[in-house]
Structures are given as C-alpha cells and as structure tokens.
Design a protein around this motif. Structure first.
Motif, PDB file in Angstrom:
ATOM      1  N   UNK A 115      -2.730  10.615  -5.306  1.00 11.62           N
ATOM      2  CA  UNK A 115      -2.376  11.617  -6.319  1.00 11.62           C
ATOM      3  C   UNK A 115      -1.078  12.359  -6.100  1.00 11.62           C
ATOM      4  N   UNK A 116       0.053  11.665  -5.843  1.00 12.38           N
ATOM      5  CA  UNK A 116       1.336  12.380  -5.729  1.00 12.38           C
ATOM      6  C   UNK A 116       1.756  13.047  -7.046  1.00 12.38           C
ATOM      7  N   UNK A 117       1.195  12.595  -8.180  1.00 12.74           N
ATOM      8  CA  UNK A 117       1.560  13.168  -9.486  1.00 12.74           C
ATOM      9  C   UNK A 117       1.102  14.633  -9.616  1.00 12.74           C
ATOM     10  N   UNK A 118       0.092  15.024  -8.828  1.00 16.82           N
ATOM     11  CA  UNK A 118      -0.365  16.418  -8.826  1.00 16.82           C
ATOM     12  C   UNK A 118      -0.091  17.064  -7.469  1.00 16.82           C
ATOM     13  N   UNK A 119       0.855  16.466  -6.720  1.00 17.82           N
ATOM     14  CA  UNK A 119       1.259  16.986  -5.412  1.00 17.82           C
ATOM     15  C   UNK A 119       0.128  16.972  -4.389  1.00 17.82           C
ATOM     16  N   UNK A 120      -0.857  16.059  -4.567  1.00 14.59           N
ATOM     17  CA  UNK A 120      -1.916  15.920  -3.560  1.00 14.59           C
ATOM     18  C   UNK A 120      -1.422  15.124  -2.343  1.00 14.59           C
ATOM     19  N   UNK A 121      -0.292  14.434  -2.516  1.00 16.02           N
ATOM     20  CA  UNK A 121       0.340  13.711  -1.402  1.00 16.02           C
ATOM     21  C   UNK A 121       1.823  14.060  -1.399  1.00 16.02           C
ATOM     22  N   UNK A 122       2.363  14.437  -0.224  1.00 17.76           N
ATOM     23  CA  UNK A 122       3.787  14.806  -0.169  1.00 17.76           C
ATOM     24  C   UNK A 122       4.660  13.562  -0.013  1.00 17.76           C
ATOM     25  N   UNK A 123       5.929  13.736  -0.313  1.00 16.64           N
ATOM     26  CA  UNK A 123       6.870  12.609  -0.319  1.00 16.64           C
ATOM     27  C   UNK A 123       7.072  12.023   1.077  1.00 16.64           C
ATOM     28  N   UNK A 124       7.022  12.883   2.093  1.00 21.53           N
ATOM     29  CA  UNK A 124       7.275  12.418   3.467  1.00 21.53           C
ATOM     30  C   UNK A 124       6.217  11.415   3.930  1.00 21.53           C
ATOM     31  N   UNK A 125       4.920  11.735   3.708  1.00 19.36           N
ATOM     32  CA  UNK A 125       3.852  10.823   4.137  1.00 19.36           C
ATOM     33  C   UNK A 125       3.887   9.529   3.319  1.00 19.36           C
ATOM     34  N   UNK A 126       4.223   9.660   2.013  1.00 16.67           N
ATOM     35  CA  UNK A 126       4.326   8.481   1.150  1.00 16.67           C
ATOM     36  C   UNK A 126       5.451   7.567   1.649  1.00 16.67           C
ATOM     37  N   UNK A 127       6.600   8.181   2.024  1.00 18.82           N
ATOM     38  CA  UNK A 127       7.754   7.408   2.517  1.00 18.82           C
ATOM     39  C   UNK A 127       7.423   6.716   3.834  1.00 18.82           C
ATOM     40  N   UNK A 128       6.624   7.383   4.691  1.00 24.16           N
ATOM     41  CA  UNK A 128       6.185   6.745   5.943  1.00 24.16           C
ATOM     42  C   UNK A 128       5.378   5.489   5.651  1.00 24.16           C
ATOM     43  N   UNK A 129       4.501   5.564   4.630  1.00 23.35           N
ATOM     44  CA  UNK A 129       3.726   4.389   4.220  1.00 23.35           C
ATOM     45  C   UNK A 129       4.646   3.260   3.760  1.00 23.35           C
ATOM     46  N   UNK A 130       5.666   3.592   2.991  1.00 24.75           N
ATOM     47  CA  UNK A 130       6.602   2.579   2.467  1.00 24.75           C
ATOM     48  C   UNK A 130       7.346   1.900   3.629  1.00 24.75           C
ATOM     49  N   UNK A 131       7.728   2.684   4.663  1.00 25.69           N
ATOM     50  CA  UNK A 131       8.408   2.101   5.833  1.00 25.69           C
ATOM     51  C   UNK A 131       7.507   1.070   6.522  1.00 25.69           C
ATOM     52  N   UNK A 132       6.225   1.449   6.674  1.00 22.95           N
ATOM     53  CA  UNK A 132       5.269   0.546   7.326  1.00 22.95           C
ATOM     54  C   UNK A 132       5.046  -0.705   6.482  1.00 22.95           C
ATOM     55  N   UNK A 133       4.930  -0.505   5.163  1.00 23.91           N
ATOM     56  CA  UNK A 133       4.735  -1.634   4.232  1.00 23.91           C
ATOM     57  C   UNK A 133       5.929  -2.589   4.310  1.00 23.91           C
ATOM     58  N   UNK A 134       7.117  -2.015   4.402  1.00 22.25           N
ATOM     59  CA  UNK A 134       8.332  -2.831   4.493  1.00 22.25           C
ATOM     60  C   UNK A 134       8.257  -3.746   5.725  1.00 22.25           C
ATOM     61  N   UNK A 135       7.786  -3.186   6.832  1.00 27.15           N
ATOM     62  CA  UNK A 135       7.651  -3.973   8.067  1.00 27.15           C
ATOM     63  C   UNK A 135       6.620  -5.089   7.925  1.00 27.15           C
ATOM     64  N   UNK A 136       5.494  -4.775   7.264  1.00 25.13           N
ATOM     65  CA  UNK A 136       4.432  -5.781   7.072  1.00 25.13           C
ATOM     66  C   UNK A 136       4.949  -6.940   6.228  1.00 25.13           C
ATOM     67  N   UNK A 137       5.680  -6.611   5.155  1.00 22.88           N
ATOM     68  CA  UNK A 137       6.229  -7.665   4.275  1.00 22.88           C
ATOM     69  C   UNK A 137       7.193  -8.550   5.068  1.00 22.88           C
ATOM     70  N   UNK A 138       7.961  -7.917   5.970  1.00 24.02           N
ATOM     71  CA  UNK A 138       8.930  -8.679   6.770  1.00 24.02           C
ATOM     72  C   UNK A 138       8.262  -9.467   7.890  1.00 24.02           C
ATOM     73  N   UNK A 139       6.962  -9.211   8.124  1.00 22.10           N
ATOM     74  CA  UNK A 139       6.251  -9.926   9.184  1.00 22.10           C
ATOM     75  C   UNK A 139       6.208  -9.174  10.493  1.00 22.10           C
ATOM     76  N   UNK A 140       6.706  -7.911  10.514  1.00 18.55           N
ATOM     77  CA  UNK A 140       6.664  -7.093  11.735  1.00 18.55           C
ATOM     78  C   UNK A 140       5.347  -6.321  11.785  1.00 18.55           C
ATOM     79  N   UNK A 141       4.292  -6.965  12.296  1.00 16.74           N
ATOM     80  CA  UNK A 141       2.961  -6.348  12.310  1.00 16.74           C
ATOM     81  C   UNK A 141       2.767  -5.410  13.511  1.00 16.74           C
TER      82      UNK A 141
END
Length: 598
Positions: free
Chosen positions: A179-205
């Motif tokens: 729920x980032x649309x109602x500020x239930x999740x802040x941008x910093x934690x969301x961005x941390x998730x995106x960094x981790x996802x980027x690594x998974x897609x690249x194969x860096x598990x």
C-alpha cells in the motif's frame, strides 16, 4: 573479371573494414568483414569456387564499396548492423527477436516489475530477452512471493499520496502489495526491494539469501517465530528457484558460453549465460547456410548478434575453438574440468535442438527430410547421384548346406519390403561366398534389364573386397559397371570399400549415412537367415519322413500339406492318415511310428 571491377579491387586498401557487393540493379547482395580488405575481396575473383552459390554471387557482382574501420571489433559490429539493415540475399540471417519477452523495471516512483514484449527507451530497465515465457512467469511469481510490489499504474508522487487521492485496492488486502499509495510503505524500503529484485533477475542470489537469512535469525532471537517462519518460507522459495538453475561451478561468474554443430545446409548454435555458477539464460537457434560458411564463420556471427540481442556485457566467453570477435572480449577454449564440461553441455543442447528440428521436419515436411538425408548420403559416399533406390545383397549358408542369398531394397532411405527378393544358389557347389555373390548379382540385374525395370543408384554388398570384386564381375558382363555405384561394407570395423581402391572409407559412427547402410545390411542378413532357416527346417522334416520305407515324394508332400510337420504326422490317428494318403500307405506310416514308440 571486368576491367572496372579489376580496378576497384586493385585500389582497395590493406586495412580492416567492411565490403559490400552490388548487382546490376544497384542492390546490396553481400556484406562481409575483413582484416585486410584487398586480400579478402581479391580471393573472390582469383579462387576457383567449388560451391555453386559462391560462383553465382561472383558473377552477379558489378560494383564494390568498402568502409575502412580502426579495429577488427568495429568491423564485426558494422558488418552485423549492415546485414540487419539491408538483409542481403547471400548473407546468413539470424531469426528476429521481436517476439521475445523481457522483464521491465519501470522508471517511476515505486517502480513496477512486469513482463513486456516492447522495449521503450524511456529510462526503464529491461532484462532479457528470455527465450521462454514460462521462465519469465516463474521468475515474476518468485519476486511476487518474496517482495510484494504494486501492480497499479497510478502516479505515486509524494503530493498526490499526501493529499489522499488514492485508496488501497484488493491487492493490499490479499497481501500482494504493502500500500504505498496510502503511504503504508515508504519509498526507501520499496527501493531496497527493487535493488534485491534486480540482483535476482541478474542471477545474483547470494546477497538475497544472506540478507533473508540474517532477517530470519533476527526474528528468531527476538522470539518472533511467526515472522521468522514467514522469512524462512521466502528463503526456501529462493533456494528452490536457484536449485532449478543448472549449477556449474560457483567460481565461473559472468561468462558467456557459445558452441555450434552443423550439417550440409544448416548450423545449430547454442548460448548460455552463467552468473555465480548457474546458467541463467539459454538460447539455441538454427542458422541456414548461404555460401557454405564454416563453423567458425557461423559462430562468430552468432556471438556478435547474440551478445547484442541479450545485452551481454560479459568480458569473457568460452568457445570450442578459436574465434575472432575483437580485442575487448577474452576468448577461452577450455581443455578440461568444469569449463570443458559446460562447453560439452552447450554442444549437447545444440545437438538435441538439431534432432528436434529433424523430427519436426519429418512430420511437417517429409519431402525436405528425405531430400536432406539423400543429399547427405550423396556427399558422404561420394556419389554422382542421390541414392534414392539402394539394393543390398547378403549370402547365407551354414556349413555349406542350403546356400541362399537375399536382396533387400530401400527407397528414400526406408525399406521397400514388397521389392525384397530371395535367391537359391544354383550354379555353385559348396560354401563359396564369392561365386554365390557373383551369381545372384548377375541374375538380379539381368532380370531387371530383361524386364526393362529401373536400376538402383547404389548397390551395397555385405562383405569386404572379395565379395565386392565378385559382384563387379557380374556388372562387367552386363555392361553396368560405371552406370551403378557399388560399395562393400565389411563387418568388423564397418569400413566401406570402393572398386579399385584398397583404402577403405570410415564414416562417423553417429552419421545417418552409416546408420542407413547398417540398417540395409541388417535387413539383408535377417531376410536371408529367415529364408535359410525355413529351408533347413523344411529339409529336416522332409528327410525324417523319407526314412519311412516304401513312401514316395508325393505321399510326403500330401502329408506335409495336411499336417504341416513331421511331429503332427507322428501323432496323427490311423483314420486321419487314411483320409489323406489311403489305407495301405497310412498303415505303413502308422506302423512305422508305432514301432518307433516301442
């Protein structure tokens, strides 16, 4: 060579570059690269080209243009771009990549992660292309399970969130989004998730696994076992996904693997991308040859095109043989160990892909399959014609008794059983394989000539030089030598002999040509042995009945016609025998077997 072309060739520089051939319509018909433009282009006009299409290409050239570049790498890339742009008739073209799926991390606040087939240059990150939609869905399902992300396309600017413009949707209540649309999740934690996802897609598990393990242990220490279990489930999912990737060796990191196998008309190339010891991408394709290109030429083209297509920035590649792909890429040719095994795995993938293509062609386009097999046999056996009809001869005799021979016929590489023929040896006494072969070959082709029937393109003799020489004598008598190709196949090492050549030909043990010849030989052997066995069996039965005194050949024939075997004659009742051969002969047969029983 015309004067204007001669002049153009003579004035070419001795530098690396790209050359273009034009026809009389001023259309580009071929693009090529060269370390030395003058030497490479000159070779087209000075060499005697065996391959027909190259000769045709040279005849069509009326103009040459060239582009000089600084390095060989520049020449490779420029050649590839020009081929894509102009699609010349005589250049090898790889299949287009428009339909392949990509994973997109959208350039926006609280980025979405989704599959797309359209790459838009808007600053978003694109990973791929992937050769399998299933792989993309599996990866996105894993990401969704590990890190809940938004799927809506709202503009989540800070001002709109602060004004309360949006309300959480069903995805929030299903715990698929925080729920980032109602500020239930802040941008910093969301961005941390995106960094981790980027690594998974690249194969860096590794980073993701270590991070999740640390969080899990933190919850466990705080006695928050429910949260620790939830993180453990995520960790298991990630490890399970990683295990499904083919693990090679953790020390092999960020390397591209390329290999190729080929036949007369096509090349089959495979590409693996390895990250942290796991294959995270695999791609195999078929490349149609245009000018009888070598494996080296095809693989170089495939490497440049595939690295562009998959946006590969790997500085090192593993290949089965030396290739020239520019100074910026380290080329390794593994000789042993895990690196060698990964090359072999790549080659197996190319081989299996080729087999699948053949199976599909066999079903969808049997004529193309047959034509390919016939063209391969013609080349492998050095024949002047495609061997559409092949006949194979084999002799059968055991200890010199009942000598027989078999002739089997194959049409388009397959058995044509209605044309199979048996032969009883008539003119040869005793076990003489050479004379028997001479007799049956003579009888077979004399008959075909008398009946004005078509002759085969190839005769296969089951045996070595001796049997082949005997068959040749009969062809000489009939005036067919030189009109029909003939070979002998020896049993021991599967060597193939040609008339007048003492050095045998050894075909690749896995080649389709050898498999067809072996099938022919085995069929001839089976067919001949069956006939021989039946003949001996019949003879044994007849000789047993011949032991009965005062019984003639006609009586024996009548008994066998009715009872089929001596065993049944022996067990028959007197009334059954009387019914077949009359009272007096039946008494003789019945009493003979009665005495034998006593």
């Amino acid at each position: 060579m015309p004067t204007d072309l001669e002049l153009q060739v003579k004035t070419l520089p001795n530098l690396p570059g790209v050359y273009q051939y034009f026809d009389k319509e001023d259309t580009i018909i071929y693009v090529g690269k060269a370390k030395n433009l003058k030497k490479r282009v000159s070779s087209y006009f000075t060499k005697n080209h065996e391959y027909g299409k190259t000769r045709v290409l040279v005849k069509k050239i009326v103009k040459i243009q060239h582009i000089v570049v600084d390095t060989e790498t520049d020449a490779l890339l420029l050649e590839n771009n020009l081929i894509k742009k102009y699609q010349p008739r005589y250049n090898v073209m790889l299949k287009d990549d428009k339909s392949y799926p990509w994973i997109c991390i959208k350039k926006e606040r609280f980025p979405r992660v989704f599959m797309t087939r359209r790459v838009i240059k808007d600053g978003s990150e694109y990973y791929g292309p992937y050769t399998s939609v299933k792989t993309v869905h599996n990866l996105l399902d894993l990401i969704k399970q590990l890190y809940p992300l938004r799927t809506c396309n709202y503009d989540l600017s800070q001002s709109k969130i602060d004004s309360g413009k949006y309300k959480v949707c069903l995805e929030y209540h299903l715990k698929n989004c925080k729920g980032p649309c109602e500020a239930f999740q802040d941008e910093e934690s969301y961005t941390d998730h995106i960094k981790t996802i980027r690594n998974i897609i690249k194969g860096n598990f590794k980073e993701s696994i270590d991070s999740l393990h640390e969080i899990m242990m933190g919850y466990a220490e705080e006695m928050n076992f429910e949260e620790a279990q939830r993180i453990k489930e995520k960790l298991d999912s990630l490890k399970n996904y990683q295990a499904k990737s083919t693990i090679v060796n953790p020390s092999i990191n960020n390397v591209d693997i390329f290999s190729i196998i080929s036949d007369e008309t096509h090349g089959y190339a495979n590409f693996f991308k390895i990250m942290n010891g796991a294959i995270i991408q695999s791609y195999t394709t078929e490349i149609k040859k245009k000018l009888e290109e070598t494996d080296k030429e095809l693989l170089e083209l495939f490497i440049i095109e595939t690295r562009q297509r998959f946006n590969s920035l790997s500085r090192e590649i593993y290949v089965p043989f030396e290739v020239e792909v520019g100074q910026n890429i380290k080329v390794t040719i593994p000789k042993l160990g895990d690196k060698k095994r990964i090359i072999e795995l790549s080659q197996r993938n190319a081989k299996y892909y080729r087999q699948e293509q053949f199976k599909q062609i066999k079903i969808v386009d049997p004529d193309r399959h047959t034509k390919r097999i016939m063209a391969q046999m013609q080349k492998d056996l050095r024949l002047s014609k495609e061997p559409r009809n092949i006949e194979c001869f084999d002799n059968s005799n055991i200890q010199g008794t009942h000598p027989v021979a078999a002739c089997v016929v194959f049409k388009d590489g397959k058995p044509n059983k209605k044309e199979y023929r048996h032969f009883n040896i008539k003119t040869v006494e005793g076990p003489d394989d050479f004379a028997s072969m001479e007799e049956v070959v003579f009888r077979r082709y004399r008959r075909l000539l008398e009946e004005n029937k078509p002759l085969p393109q190839l005769i296969v003799i089951d045996g070595g030089k001796g049997q082949l020489s005997s068959a040749l004598k009969s062809l000489d008598v009939l005036g067919l030598r030189g009109k029909i190709a003939i070979i002998g196949i020896a049993k021991r090492l599967e060597e193939i002999y040609y008339p007048g050549d003492s050095v045998p030909l050894y075909l690749d043990k896995k080649s389709e040509t050898l498999k067809i010849i072996q099938h022919l030989r085995n069929e001839a052997h089976r067919f001949g042995i069956t006939f021989h066995r039946n003949k001996r069996s019949k003879s044994a039965i007849q000789s047993e009945l011949e032991q009965i005194p005062n019984i003639g050949k006609q009586t024996i024939t009548n008994l066998l016609r009715k009872f089929k075997s001596a065993k049944r004659v022996k067990s028959a009742s007197l009334d059954e025998l009387i019914e077949v051969v009359g009272n007096s002969r039946a008494q003789i047969v019945y009493n003979y077997y009665k005495k034998e029983k006593k």
